[in-house]
Write an enzyme that holds these catalytic residues in place. Structure first.
Site, PDB file in Angstrom:
ATOM      1  N   ASP A 172      -8.263   3.510  -1.032  1.00 39.52           N
ATOM      2  CA  ASP A 172      -7.109   4.138  -0.363  1.00 39.52           C
ATOM      3  C   ASP A 172      -6.528   5.311  -1.156  1.00 39.52           C
ATOM      4  O   ASP A 172      -5.308   5.448  -1.292  1.00 39.52           O
ATOM      5  CB  ASP A 172      -6.011   3.104  -0.093  1.00 39.52           C
ATOM      6  CG  ASP A 172      -6.397   2.094   0.977  1.00 39.52           C
ATOM      7  OD1 ASP A 172      -7.554   2.121   1.432  1.00 39.52           O
ATOM      8  OD2 ASP A 172      -5.545   1.285   1.350  1.00 39.52           O
ATOM      9  N   ASP A 180     -12.269   3.060   2.120  1.00 36.49           N
ATOM     10  CA  ASP A 180     -11.287   3.663   3.039  1.00 36.49           C
ATOM     11  C   ASP A 180     -10.455   4.727   2.329  1.00 36.49           C
ATOM     12  O   ASP A 180      -9.235   4.823   2.531  1.00 36.49           O
ATOM     13  CB  ASP A 180     -10.354   2.579   3.600  1.00 36.49           C
ATOM     14  CG  ASP A 180     -11.097   1.441   4.287  1.00 36.49           C
ATOM     15  OD1 ASP A 180     -12.191   1.674   4.816  1.00 36.49           O
ATOM     16  OD2 ASP A 180     -10.583   0.310   4.273  1.00 36.49           O
ATOM     17  N   THR A 184       0.825  -1.214   0.000  1.00 40.74           N
ATOM     18  CA  THR A 184       0.000   0.000   0.000  1.00 40.74           C
ATOM     19  C   THR A 184       0.856   1.260   0.000  1.00 40.74           C
ATOM     20  O   THR A 184       0.645   2.169  -0.814  1.00 40.74           O
ATOM     21  CB  THR A 184      -0.950   0.000   1.208  1.00 40.74           C
ATOM     22  OG1 THR A 184      -1.826  -1.133   1.123  1.00 40.74           O
ATOM     23  CG2 THR A 184      -1.787   1.268   1.234  1.00 40.74           C
ATOM     24  N   TRP A 190      -9.517   1.854  11.708  1.00 38.73           N
ATOM     25  CA  TRP A 190      -8.408   1.035  11.233  1.00 38.73           C
ATOM     26  C   TRP A 190      -7.374   0.869  12.351  1.00 38.73           C
ATOM     27  O   TRP A 190      -6.904   1.862  12.919  1.00 38.73           O
ATOM     28  CB  TRP A 190      -7.767   1.683  10.010  1.00 38.73           C
ATOM     29  CG  TRP A 190      -6.609   0.908   9.441  1.00 38.73           C
ATOM     30  CD1 TRP A 190      -6.484  -0.442   9.361  1.00 38.73           C
ATOM     31  CD2 TRP A 190      -5.424   1.459   8.859  1.00 38.73           C
ATOM     32  NE1 TRP A 190      -5.287  -0.781   8.765  1.00 38.73           N
ATOM     33  CE2 TRP A 190      -4.622   0.365   8.448  1.00 38.73           C
ATOM     34  CE3 TRP A 190      -4.969   2.763   8.638  1.00 38.73           C
ATOM     35  CZ2 TRP A 190      -3.377   0.545   7.836  1.00 38.73           C
ATOM     36  CZ3 TRP A 190      -3.739   2.943   8.021  1.00 38.73           C
ATOM     37  CH2 TRP A 190      -2.957   1.849   7.628  1.00 38.73           C
ATOM     38  N   ARG A 216     -14.762   3.664   9.277  1.00 38.60           N
ATOM     39  CA  ARG A 216     -14.564   2.520  10.152  1.00 38.60           C
ATOM     40  C   ARG A 216     -13.167   2.632  10.765  1.00 38.60           C
ATOM     41  O   ARG A 216     -12.267   3.248  10.178  1.00 38.60           O
ATOM     42  CB  ARG A 216     -14.730   1.207   9.386  1.00 38.60           C
ATOM     43  CG  ARG A 216     -13.843   1.030   8.163  1.00 38.60           C
ATOM     44  CD  ARG A 216     -14.118  -0.300   7.487  1.00 38.60           C
ATOM     45  NE  ARG A 216     -13.264  -0.525   6.317  1.00 38.60           N
ATOM     46  CZ  ARG A 216     -13.167  -1.686   5.681  1.00 38.60           C
ATOM     47  NH1 ARG A 216     -13.884  -2.731   6.088  1.00 38.60           N
ATOM     48  NH2 ARG A 216     -12.370  -1.819   4.626  1.00 38.60           N
TER      49      ARG A 216
END
Length: 341
Positions: A165, A192, A106, A255, A253
């Protein structure tokens, strides 16, 4: 309509000739002009050459860009009329093979990585163009457009484009505070797509959730704010929009990277418009981590996606007086990018 200025240059009429060291050109100016599309072919070449204020002519510039930690105070300014005119992009995902071995991950997928403190960007677009449909063999599809890990970074009139992302607002270490300010920006994605542990303020921004044709359709934020940090993500006077069906997107949410129990994420949304893609239960668990244990709250939001619900924690007026743009940004050095516009 009043024109805004950035680094002393009118955003209504920015040209390559008008930019030198962040000020209009004068006969006695000594700082070199650094313009991508004229002096350099890529943004990274301009950064490597030591450009402090980098102008970018209209066009699309492909390739990974890194602002290293030993290059504080770099500014990148799009020289077009609109943010759409200048696009800085790459197309790596987490699962894209890395020529050096393995995959990019990522963090490595980021089109632009900012480690230099005091970085500023204005009037352009950052994108990760990874094509999910064209790569069904890649299942780890996190694809970051911009990763920030430095303190005192700011973006004005900037677009951030991606899917999963898109914008990774982070810091150099879990307990290190890194502040980021986004003003009049547009952020687009699905899963997200605003995430990380930075202290990040989104002021008068549009946050657009893509319709990925599933339910849930995605999550806007995934904060991982360390419990030692009183300030995570703040959205003030923003617009949350989407073409997704009603009630299929969550505001966020929690993480917990590597299952870190100290990552008690914070997202606060205040005085913003929320469209119908957000349902009455606006927050979601993340695996075994309950959203109720995170620091999620709203204050005086409007719109069809802001309907009152027992599952929508609200700030009290007293709490709201403490959760403001200055409270998030000022720190011990009284940083005030919101006052300079």
């Amino acid at each position: 309509m009043r024109r805004r200025t950035f680094l002393g240059v009118s955003t209504g009429a920015i040209t390559a000739a008008s930019l030198i060291g962040g000020r209009p050109v004068s006969a006695t100016a000594r700082r070199p002009r650094v313009v991508v599309g004229r002096d350099f072919a890529t943004v990274q070449e301009a950064v490597d050459a030591g450009g402090a204020v980098i102008g970018v002519l209209p066009g699309t510039y492909r390739g990974k860009v890194v602002i290293p930690s030993d290059r504080p105070g770099v500014s990148i300014v799009g020289l077009g009329r609109r943010p759409e005119d200048v696009v800085i992009a790459d197309d790596r995902a987490n699962g894209t093979p890395n020529p050096a071995g393995g995959t990019w991950g990522t963090t490595g997928s980021a089109s632009v990585t900012v480690d230099g403190a005091g970085f500023r960007a204005h009037n352009l677009t950052f994108a990760n163009l990874f094509d999910e449909a064209a790569h069904p063999e890649i299942t780890n599809r996190q694809a970051v457009a911009v990763l920030t890990r430095a303190d005192r970074v700011s973006f004005t009139r900037v677009r951030f484009l991606g899917n999963q992302d898109t914008l990774y607002a982070n810091s150099s270490a879990a307990t290190t505070v890194a502040r980021a300010y986004f003003r009049d920006c547009y952020v687009e994605g699905d899963v997200d797509f605003i995430f990380g542990r930075a202290t990040a303020v989104f002021d008068r921004c549009r946050v657009h959730s893509l319709n990925r044709g599933s339910s849930p359709n995605g999550y806007v934020t995934a904060p991982s704010t360390d419990t030692s940090n009183a300030h995570g993500f703040l959205f003030a006077r923003c617009a949350f929009t989407s073409d997704a069906p009603a009630g299929t997107v969550f505001l966020g949410r929690p993480w917990h990277p590597s299952q870190d129990p100290n990552a008690i994420g914070q997202t606060i949304i205040r005085e913003s418009r929320i469209d119908a893609h957000i349902g009455s239960t606006a927050w979601s668990d993340f695996g075994t981590w309950s959203w109720r244990e995170a620091r999620f709250a709203e204050y005086r939001n409007v719109g069809p996606g802001a309907a009152p619900s027992p599952d929508r924690p609200k700030l009290t007026p007293a709490d709201a007086a403490l959760q403001t743009v200055p409270a998030f940004l000022r720190g011990t050095d009284n940083w005030a990018p919101d006052r300079s516009l």
